[in-house]
Design an enzyme around this catalytic site. Sequence first.
Site, PDB file in Angstrom:
ATOM      1  N   ASP A  80      82.668 -27.318  19.255  1.00  0.00           N
ATOM      2  CA  ASP A  80      81.797 -26.858  18.174  1.00  0.00           C
ATOM      3  C   ASP A  80      80.369 -27.339  18.441  1.00  0.00           C
ATOM      4  O   ASP A  80      80.126 -28.149  19.342  1.00  0.00           O
ATOM      5  CB  ASP A  80      82.306 -27.404  16.839  1.00  0.00           C
ATOM      6  CG  ASP A  80      81.742 -26.671  15.620  1.00  0.00           C
ATOM      7  OD1 ASP A  80      80.999 -25.682  15.800  1.00  0.00           O
ATOM      8  OD2 ASP A  80      82.039 -27.104  14.495  1.00  0.00           O
ATOM      9  N   LYS A  81      79.428 -26.827  17.621  1.00  0.00           N
ATOM     10  CA  LYS A  81      78.041 -27.295  17.658  1.00  0.00           C
ATOM     11  C   LYS A  81      77.604 -27.595  16.249  1.00  0.00           C
ATOM     12  O   LYS A  81      78.181 -27.126  15.266  1.00  0.00           O
ATOM     13  CB  LYS A  81      77.101 -26.293  18.319  1.00  0.00           C
ATOM     14  CG  LYS A  81      76.939 -24.933  17.641  1.00  0.00           C
ATOM     15  CD  LYS A  81      76.093 -24.829  16.426  1.00  0.00           C
ATOM     16  CE  LYS A  81      74.612 -24.883  16.710  1.00  0.00           C
ATOM     17  NZ  LYS A  81      73.843 -24.421  15.465  1.00  0.00           N
ATOM     18  N   HIS A  82      76.540 -28.404  16.160  1.00  0.00           N
ATOM     19  CA  HIS A  82      75.924 -28.684  14.860  1.00  0.00           C
ATOM     20  C   HIS A  82      74.423 -28.692  15.033  1.00  0.00           C
ATOM     21  O   HIS A  82      73.894 -29.227  16.004  1.00  0.00           O
ATOM     22  CB  HIS A  82      76.371 -30.039  14.311  1.00  0.00           C
ATOM     23  CG  HIS A  82      75.679 -30.407  13.029  1.00  0.00           C
ATOM     24  ND1 HIS A  82      76.056 -29.876  11.810  1.00  0.00           N
ATOM     25  CD2 HIS A  82      74.614 -31.210  12.777  1.00  0.00           C
ATOM     26  CE1 HIS A  82      75.262 -30.359  10.864  1.00  0.00           C
ATOM     27  NE2 HIS A  82      74.383 -31.168  11.428  1.00  0.00           N
ATOM     28  N   SER A  83      73.717 -28.069  14.087  1.00  0.00           N
ATOM     29  CA  SER A  83      72.261 -28.091  14.070  1.00  0.00           C
ATOM     30  C   SER A  83      71.795 -28.935  12.899  1.00  0.00           C
ATOM     31  O   SER A  83      72.383 -28.895  11.813  1.00  0.00           O
ATOM     32  CB  SER A  83      71.708 -26.667  13.930  1.00  0.00           C
ATOM     33  OG  SER A  83      70.314 -26.701  13.683  1.00  0.00           O
ATOM     34  N   THR A 120      74.324 -21.241   7.346  1.00  0.00           N
ATOM     35  CA  THR A 120      75.156 -20.289   8.077  1.00  0.00           C
ATOM     36  C   THR A 120      76.069 -19.514   7.134  1.00  0.00           C
ATOM     37  O   THR A 120      76.263 -18.298   7.288  1.00  0.00           O
ATOM     38  CB  THR A 120      75.976 -21.028   9.138  1.00  0.00           C
ATOM     39  OG1 THR A 120      75.090 -21.617  10.093  1.00  0.00           O
ATOM     40  CG2 THR A 120      76.932 -20.097   9.867  1.00  0.00           C
ATOM     41  N   ARG A 168      73.478 -40.707  -2.618  1.00  0.00           N
ATOM     42  CA  ARG A 168      72.260 -40.856  -1.822  1.00  0.00           C
ATOM     43  C   ARG A 168      71.147 -39.977  -2.368  1.00  0.00           C
ATOM     44  O   ARG A 168      69.981 -40.365  -2.377  1.00  0.00           O
ATOM     45  CB  ARG A 168      72.538 -40.484  -0.365  1.00  0.00           C
ATOM     46  CG  ARG A 168      73.395 -41.490   0.393  1.00  0.00           C
ATOM     47  CD  ARG A 168      73.935 -40.885   1.680  1.00  0.00           C
ATOM     48  NE  ARG A 168      72.846 -40.430   2.536  1.00  0.00           N
ATOM     49  CZ  ARG A 168      72.976 -39.457   3.435  1.00  0.00           C
ATOM     50  NH1 ARG A 168      74.128 -38.826   3.570  1.00  0.00           N
ATOM     51  NH2 ARG A 168      71.953 -39.113   4.183  1.00  0.00           N
ATOM     52  N   SER A 183      77.527 -38.968   7.760  1.00  0.00           N
ATOM     53  CA  SER A 183      77.727 -37.751   6.982  1.00  0.00           C
ATOM     54  C   SER A 183      77.987 -36.547   7.885  1.00  0.00           C
ATOM     55  O   SER A 183      78.948 -35.794   7.680  1.00  0.00           O
ATOM     56  CB  SER A 183      76.497 -37.498   6.100  1.00  0.00           C
ATOM     57  OG  SER A 183      76.646 -36.313   5.356  1.00  0.00           O
ATOM     58  N   LYS A 187      82.457 -35.041   8.945  1.00  0.00           N
ATOM     59  CA  LYS A 187      82.963 -33.688   8.700  1.00  0.00           C
ATOM     60  C   LYS A 187      83.316 -32.990  10.011  1.00  0.00           C
ATOM     61  O   LYS A 187      84.335 -32.288  10.093  1.00  0.00           O
ATOM     62  CB  LYS A 187      81.934 -32.878   7.916  1.00  0.00           C
ATOM     63  CG  LYS A 187      81.654 -33.425   6.518  1.00  0.00           C
ATOM     64  CD  LYS A 187      80.781 -32.506   5.701  1.00  0.00           C
ATOM     65  CE  LYS A 187      79.344 -32.484   6.145  1.00  0.00           C
ATOM     66  NZ  LYS A 187      78.606 -33.715   5.786  1.00  0.00           N
ATOM     67  N   LYS A 188      82.483 -33.144  11.032  1.00  0.00           N
ATOM     68  CA  LYS A 188      82.768 -32.490  12.309  1.00  0.00           C
ATOM     69  C   LYS A 188      84.010 -33.078  12.966  1.00  0.00           C
ATOM     70  O   LYS A 188      84.864 -32.350  13.485  1.00  0.00           O
ATOM     71  CB  LYS A 188      81.551 -32.624  13.236  1.00  0.00           C
ATOM     72  CG  LYS A 188      80.407 -31.695  12.891  1.00  0.00           C
ATOM     73  CD  LYS A 188      80.804 -30.234  13.023  1.00  0.00           C
ATOM     74  CE  LYS A 188      79.681 -29.273  12.726  1.00  0.00           C
ATOM     75  NZ  LYS A 188      80.108 -27.857  12.777  1.00  0.00           N
TER      76      LYS A 188
END
Length: 434
Positions: A80-83, A120, A168, A183, A187-188
């Site tokens: 997977d990817k995360h931005s 997304t 937060r 954080s 999740k990832k």
Amino acid sequence: MSSTRALLAALRRGQPIGEASLQAFAQGLADGSVSDAQAGAFAMGVVLSKLTHEDSVALTLAMRDSGDVTEWDLPAPVIDKHSTGGIGDCVSLLLAPALAACGGYVPMVSGRGLGHTGGTLDKLESIPGFKTALSMSRFRQTVRDNGLAIVSASPTLAPADKRLYAIRDVTSTVESLDLITASILSKKLAAGLEALVLDVKCGSGAFMKTADEARALAQSLVSTANAAGCKTSALITDMSQPLVPSLGNALEVSEVMHTLTTGQQSRLLEITAALGGQLLSDAALAENPDNGAAKIATAITSGQAAEAFARMIRAQGGPLGFVENWSRFLPEANIIREVKAPKSGHISSYDGEALGLAVVALGGGRQVETDSIDHAVGLSDLLPLGTRVQKGEPIARIHASRESAALEAERAVLKAAHIGTAPAAQPLILERLV
């Protein structure tokens, strides 16, 4: 002394906390036995004292383990990817099907718009019938059958993070690198990934405005994720201008579909290939990042990624024939207005955050959590930095539902777009951390 009070006392003294205490604290966040006051004290303590690397990893894993952790039995790597967020950033919609076409399995758990940046899920929901909320069994089956799914987080995914994030937000502790890292990664990692690539944005349209801020976040994410057992790399990428010349949900989907169906070279294709190439290399699906980037580009230009995207659309409730006739299905705004250059010169810079907020004001994002989204509105045809314009020529187009909103957006764009001398060329990929 209770375990939470002992944890807070150690944090106050600047001492290491330890894995067992952080596991108990995360479970307490999830089940409610940790109070809001204790959670707020913890968040402020982390901001002021900073965690050790070992405790940062332990907190990430504890928050991951506070809910369901997915396990896969698939014949190829789960990736997977995360931005970290930017404007005109629709890479996920292009990269996920390209990765699936290259042999990976992509269980992408994504988010909605945050602040000035788009989400997304909001973009995908501009496609009629597309469902982002799937049951776990359907999510798993969609990934197994089609190689990918892009979904919203279930309530049982890292519930400790959901609780701590809300705390937060009201205690002015959002900016802590340790808490941001836990954080994002909790999740990832709960999605059962074997490899992850991070797109850390830097510039006026990103949350991290400077290279130093982006590098610090990238280093924190990469070191923590690798220590947690997930092979992870990061690219620091330029967000001094929108990644595509459109901002807004359906408009960005249009940009993705144009790339998927034509394979035309663009900044979007360049960054997608770079991120995907790094990830394929890390997951042993390519010999090296350059070879992986070539595979990603070929998957897109050959139409294989478009086929994978079509399978996902059908599997998640979208219309048959969307890829072939996507412009017929996407919503269009009632009003389209040109923004004309107030003087001659070059597009020298953009206030990216202001552009993003202009789209939010049009209705393309949320000012409060309960706001509904107008998927048709936004900006298009935004000229790239360095473009020479004459006074009166269009520099962008506004897509709006009301004349008053269009006029307000026009003023915002004119204020955010600066015309002067041509800026120095800026590479799209600023740095690579592996």
